[in-house]
Design an enzyme around this catalytic site. Sequence first.
Site, PDB file in Angstrom:
ATOM      1  N   LYS A  52       0.835  -1.204   0.000  1.00  0.00           N
ATOM      2  CA  LYS A  52       0.000   0.000   0.000  1.00  0.00           C
ATOM      3  C   LYS A  52       0.868   1.251   0.000  1.00  0.00           C
ATOM      4  O   LYS A  52       0.574   2.225  -0.712  1.00  0.00           O
ATOM      5  CB  LYS A  52      -0.945  -0.019   1.201  1.00  0.00           C
ATOM      6  CG  LYS A  52      -2.017  -1.108   1.089  1.00  0.00           C
ATOM      7  CD  LYS A  52      -2.715  -1.409   2.406  1.00  0.00           C
ATOM      8  CE  LYS A  52      -3.684  -2.576   2.260  1.00  0.00           C
ATOM      9  NZ  LYS A  52      -4.303  -2.996   3.519  1.00  0.00           N
ATOM     10  N   GLN A  96      -4.218  -1.572   9.790  1.00  0.00           N
ATOM     11  CA  GLN A  96      -4.142  -2.900   9.189  1.00  0.00           C
ATOM     12  C   GLN A  96      -4.653  -3.958  10.163  1.00  0.00           C
ATOM     13  O   GLN A  96      -4.188  -4.046  11.298  1.00  0.00           O
ATOM     14  CB  GLN A  96      -2.700  -3.216   8.788  1.00  0.00           C
ATOM     15  CG  GLN A  96      -2.523  -4.541   8.085  1.00  0.00           C
ATOM     16  CD  GLN A  96      -3.210  -4.591   6.733  1.00  0.00           C
ATOM     17  OE1 GLN A  96      -3.095  -3.669   5.934  1.00  0.00           O
ATOM     18  NE2 GLN A  96      -3.919  -5.671   6.478  1.00  0.00           N
ATOM     19  N   ASP A 119     -11.140   2.906   4.271  1.00  0.00           N
ATOM     20  CA  ASP A 119     -11.573   1.511   4.142  1.00  0.00           C
ATOM     21  C   ASP A 119     -13.093   1.417   3.994  1.00  0.00           C
ATOM     22  O   ASP A 119     -13.621   0.432   3.483  1.00  0.00           O
ATOM     23  CB  ASP A 119     -11.148   0.694   5.366  1.00  0.00           C
ATOM     24  CG  ASP A 119      -9.833  -0.051   5.152  1.00  0.00           C
ATOM     25  OD1 ASP A 119      -9.511  -0.342   3.985  1.00  0.00           O
ATOM     26  OD2 ASP A 119      -9.155  -0.356   6.145  1.00  0.00           O
TER      27      ASP A 119
END
Length: 297
Positions: A52, A96, A119
């Site tokens: 990412k 994460q 997200d």
Amino acid sequence: MTTVIDGNEIGDQITEGVAECTETLVNEGVTPGLATVLMSDDGASETYVSMKQQACAEIGIEGYHYELDADEPAETLFATIDDLNADPAVHGILVQMPVPDHVDKREVLERIDPMKDVDGFHPENVGRLVSGNARYKPCTPHGVQKILAKTGIETEGKDAVVVGRSDIVGKPMANLLIQYGSGGNATATVCHSRTDDLAAKTRDADIVIAAAGVPEMIDGSMLTEGTTVIDVGINRVDADTEKGYELVGDVDFESAKAKADAITPVPGGVGPLTIAMLMYNTVKAASLQSGVDVTLP
């Protein structure tokens, strides 16, 4: 002739468009910023975060990364999130998963400013998605939508079966499929571990989206000729390779390919879209927070 969908190519197309939007923002004095937070010793999580951050660097997004010891108290993670919420240079925040057992996952998701929740998992953003007014669509389901659209696979009026009911993929995927408008208007059935006679459901489907996290659970015998198969699963299984394992999806690729009209491989199918859509959401967040309009791909 079965079409094997190239997720890398579609991901590259989207990333190129997102990079152009990033340049527009930078020219207006706004550099999109994404903060990743890792509180785990899990090797796979470290790899995902690295990918990412690499994607950020490639398209001009400023990447910020924070690593916390997995033994730290939950309050340390919450304080880090609070600092990032208050930082105007950070437009998107991604913690994460998984987090350690002593940290409440739901409290983590709720702690993130919903405007910075790239997200799309904050309850406010989930509610907006379900109501048909999404701010940020969750990256993997949104990526599946892009795959279908870019491949010319129509969802309107189709019967779609989503195998898996996770908050990350299954539930939002079904919600996107039944929404009014492009990429929606499908009839969606959600199947899971308690579904009776799964094969009967998948055989009735025009589109099967496998996201249960069970290696190769769906094979050709469970499909009807001409079905579109989207495999979201990424599973490590033991194999006689240099690494001692190989990656497989939730679909038995070879037998399913013999039945499918179009199918995504693993790897190289949905995976590249997940990261592309994270970049998409980060740039959208920067646009919303700065008031500088961009036209995302």
